[in-house]
Design an enzyme around this catalytic site. Structure first.
Site, PDB file in Angstrom:
ATOM      1  N   MET A  31      36.591  10.311  66.769  1.00 60.04           N
ATOM      2  CA  MET A  31      37.899   9.665  66.869  1.00 60.04           C
ATOM      3  C   MET A  31      38.184   9.235  68.298  1.00 60.04           C
ATOM      4  SD  MET A  31      40.384  12.021  64.486  1.00 60.04           S
ATOM      5  CE  MET A  31      40.410  13.342  65.676  1.00 60.04           C
ATOM      6  N   SER A  84      32.292  13.403  68.594  1.00 65.68           N
ATOM      7  CA  SER A  84      33.495  14.117  68.148  1.00 65.68           C
ATOM      8  C   SER A  84      33.391  14.344  66.643  1.00 65.68           C
ATOM      9  CB  SER A  84      34.754  13.328  68.531  1.00 65.68           C
ATOM     10  OG  SER A  84      35.926  14.036  68.170  1.00 65.68           O
ATOM     11  N   THR A  85      34.333  13.834  65.863  1.00 72.51           N
ATOM     12  CA  THR A  85      34.336  14.055  64.416  1.00 72.51           C
ATOM     13  C   THR A  85      33.031  13.567  63.786  1.00 72.51           C
ATOM     14  OG1 THR A  85      36.722  13.684  64.433  1.00 72.51           O
ATOM     15  CG2 THR A  85      35.620  13.645  62.294  1.00 72.51           C
TER      16      THR A  85
END
Length: 380
Positions: free
Chosen positions: A317, A196-197
């Site tokens: 996250m 993800s991030t």
């Protein structure tokens, strides 16, 4: 008999300083909307609301924000031009690029990541659509909070200048050691990756180093990312790996030598077809607030490869990937997580690590060599 009384006021933790956010967007509507949202959060303060990148560059030292939400298209100085100047004036500034969902803006957002931006967020095409606006609000607040966690731990953050007594109350908590499992004795036949991030940068670095794995085995990736952005990411992965990489297509046969990326807005699963495996995409509800989500990929792969699965959880996250990782481990497969020091956000890999399902928790630069060894027969 005596009773010892404890003073709660003497031991209660001191609340951290709010995160200071600078909003930079030429649209007065967007600026006002974001500022109202962030201003209503108890742990965030809007330090400034500015119209152009030039204003941001000229005022960043005076404003001293922790995080900047930076639009791409602005007069005088656009976001991609302002970004390096902002980082030159404040090296530890966290920058979240904000843009509408166009191919051009997706390309610019990827360039911004290579120039030092921490993350990106797609703006809704219309703020009058309540569901789109609410999703944008939720995602933006969560990104600010998770990225801001590193700011709060930094000694350069404002609370480092608090009185000594307050600093003592903010001493780092002692965390329990992370339990490791043994790697599976079954030879892996597929590599599954969730991120993800911070994921795009990590993925491009990783695929450039695991050519021997890709050549012999399929690689399937779910990256939390909207449509259009996944199209661009697949192109970047193809260039970085020098192997075929594309957004997965519903019903296509999964083959060694290929990288399959879950398309934005659709979950990617796999299913058995005869002696082989095919991609199965669906338009179901978000899982773990994400679409695509990692858990559906991880869990569905067991039907095809049973315990011959190597799963990797990279920076991101939340906790997506942990439930699917538990399923993989229960079936006899293995999970590796990226370590905290090299993760932009240690949410997903941290959740997997603390769940006790990982055989290794490694810095990003050690993951590729480890995967090459494991797929070559090393079981340690």
């Amino acid at each position: 008999m005596s009773v010892a009384l404890t003073s709660h006021s003497a031991t209660s933790p001191v609340q951290p300083e709010p995160l200071r956010v600078m909003v930079v967007d030429d649209s007065v509507v967007i600026r006002g909307m974001i500022s109202r949202w962030l201003g209503s959060e108890p742990d965030i303060v809007v330090a400034a609301s500015l119209r152009t990148g030039l204003e941001a560059v000229n005022q960043v030292e005076r404003i001293n924000p922790d995080i900047a939400v930076l639009d791409i298209e602005m007069p005088e100085l656009d976001g991609i031009s302002a970004l390096p100047q902002l980082l030159a004036k404040k090296r530890n500034l966290i920058v979240i690029m904000a843009s509408t969902l166009t191919r051009r803006n997706a390309e610019i957002s990827f360039k911004a990541l290579s120039l030092g931006a921490s993350d990106y967020i797609p703006k809704p095409e219309s703020t009058r659509e309540s569901s789109a606006a609410e999703t944008f609000r939720h995602d933006l607040v969560q990104k600010i909070r998770h990225l801001g966690a590193k700011v709060r731990r930094s000694p350069t953050h404002a609370h480092a200048h608090a009185p000594a007594a307050d600093r003592a109350l903010r001493a780092p908590a002692i965390t329990a050691p992370i339990a490791r499992r043994n790697f599976s004795m079954q030879s892996p036949r597929v590599l599954l990756i969730g991120s993800s991030t911070g994921g795009p940068q990590a993925l491009m670095s990783l695929v450039a180093e695991i050519g021997p794995v890709i050549d012999r085995f399929p690689v399937l990736i779910t990256q939390h990312m909207p449509p259009t952005f996944t199209t661009i990411l697949a192109e970047h992965l193809a260039r970085a790996s020098h192997r075929p990489a594309h957004e997965a297509i519903d019903g296509e046969v999964i083959k060694p030598g290929h990288i399959y990326l879950a398309p934005g807005g659709r979950h990617m699963r796999v299913t058995r077809q005869g002696a082989g495996a095919v991609i199965a995409l669906d338009d179901g509800a978000p899982i773990n607030f994400c679409k695509p989500a990692v858990d559906p990929l991880f869990s569905s792969a067991i039907e095809v490869w049973q315990g011959s699965i190597m799963a990797l959880v990279l920076t991101g996250m939340g906790s997506d990937g942990t439930r699917g990782g538990k399923d993989i481990v229960a079936a006899g497969g293995s999970v590796i997580a990226q370590d905290e020091a090299t993760s932009v956000v240690w949410g997903m890999p941290g959740a997997a690590a603390h769940a006790g399902i990982c055989a290794a928790v490694l810095p990003l630069n050690q993951i590729a060599p480890k995967l090459v060894r494991l797929f070559s027969g090393d079981r340690s």
